[in-house]
Motif scaffolding. Sequence first.
Motif, PDB file in Angstrom:
ATOM      1  N   GLN A  11       0.836  -1.207   0.000  1.00 35.60           N
ATOM      2  CA  GLN A  11       0.000   0.000   0.000  1.00 35.60           C
ATOM      3  C   GLN A  11       0.872   1.259   0.000  1.00 35.60           C
ATOM      4  OE1 GLN A  11      -3.486  -0.478  -0.033  1.00 35.60           O
ATOM      5  NE2 GLN A  11      -2.882  -2.629  -0.164  1.00 35.60           N
ATOM      6  N   ASN A  14       2.964   1.891  -3.261  1.00 33.05           N
ATOM      7  CA  ASN A  14       2.154   2.198  -4.444  1.00 33.05           C
ATOM      8  C   ASN A  14       1.125   3.288  -4.167  1.00 33.05           C
ATOM      9  OD1 ASN A  14       2.826  -0.017  -6.625  1.00 33.05           O
ATOM     10  ND2 ASN A  14       2.752  -1.064  -4.647  1.00 33.05           N
ATOM     11  N   ILE A  18      -2.119   4.555  -6.388  1.00 30.50           N
ATOM     12  CA  ILE A  18      -3.471   4.426  -5.822  1.00 30.50           C
ATOM     13  C   ILE A  18      -4.214   5.751  -5.952  1.00 30.50           C
ATOM     14  CG2 ILE A  18      -4.738   4.146  -3.651  1.00 30.50           C
ATOM     15  CD1 ILE A  18      -2.621   2.108  -2.787  1.00 30.50           C
ATOM     16  N   THR A 116      -3.836  -3.587  -3.752  1.00 31.85           N
ATOM     17  CA  THR A 116      -4.123  -2.158  -3.797  1.00 31.85           C
ATOM     18  C   THR A 116      -5.399  -1.841  -4.587  1.00 31.85           C
ATOM     19  OG1 THR A 116      -2.627  -2.012  -5.676  1.00 31.85           O
ATOM     20  CG2 THR A 116      -1.720  -1.438  -3.550  1.00 31.85           C
ATOM     21  N   SER A 119      -8.100  -0.683  -2.337  1.00 27.42           N
ATOM     22  CA  SER A 119      -7.698   0.605  -1.738  1.00 27.42           C
ATOM     23  C   SER A 119      -8.019   1.773  -2.655  1.00 27.42           C
ATOM     24  CB  SER A 119      -6.197   0.591  -1.428  1.00 27.42           C
ATOM     25  OG  SER A 119      -5.882  -0.471  -0.569  1.00 27.42           O
ATOM     26  N   TYR A 120      -7.695   1.651  -3.960  1.00 31.44           N
ATOM     27  CA  TYR A 120      -7.946   2.815  -4.823  1.00 31.44           C
ATOM     28  C   TYR A 120      -9.438   3.004  -5.082  1.00 31.44           C
ATOM     29  CZ  TYR A 120      -8.651   0.717  -9.551  1.00 31.44           C
ATOM     30  OH  TYR A 120      -9.134   0.068 -10.650  1.00 31.44           O
TER      31      TYR A 120
END
Length: 273
Positions: A11, A14, A18, A116, A119-120
């Motif tokens: 996380q 990147n 993200i 990820t 997350s994005y």
Amino acid sequence: MKSAWKVIREQLSNFYLIRRLSLYELKSENNNNYLGMLWVILNPTIQIFIYWFVFGYILHRSTRVYVGNGDAVPYVIWLISGIFLWFFLNSAVMEGGRSIYSRIWFIAKMNFPMSTIPSYVIFEKFYQHLMLTGIVVVILQFTQYKISIYMIQLPYFMFAALAFLVSVSLITSTFTTIVRDLQQVLISLMRMMIYLTPFLWAPYNLPAVVQHIMILNPMYYLVEGYRASLLGVSWYGIEHLKYTVYFWGVVILMFIFGSVVHLKFRDHFVDYL
């Protein structure tokens, strides 16, 4: 713990990508609409008006709602200060759950760790949430509940909401990719959560045992923290320290479990599509 640290490193390393992908998704989602990004505000505003019309006007819930420190808040103000969090939690959980299987072909072409993806997607919803938070803060300035010192705890509760959503989405995005029916289960659960969490009604008149069961839901902690911050009624996270410890205990356990199952299955996600 090894899996959790690996996901955390992915996380952090990147984070720039993200942020770029979440902004791209936010813009592309509204590109074909004449009103564009304005719908990010209009949709929740319409829903808030409907909830106020049904609960505040038709059902005559014009009475005041007691908050943590014994103060009583007009129902409409109490509703507005919490319901906008529901829009964020609901959309992030729904999109987070389907994030991997609906985007895997796009992401597979990039050098981008799959942990990820949820997350994005959550960050894209978070931008919308920030805009709606600003509108709610402005609305409250026309009432007696203006910005107070308690507002400084709001970023903490936003971070807590993000941590909760990332942890949940690591679990749900993995299992819904393996068994697609679980997305329907997730939808049903979230429909129940809006009524089992104090977004539309206050639980203070319920028996104590029922209230104790309800606070097991981490969303309860988040919405009460948001209301304490916006309405300026208490330092919720400090005054309910045991509940704070419980909330973070649940989030950390979910994150560890989500990291383990995600890393175990992610090399085989394409096989399940």
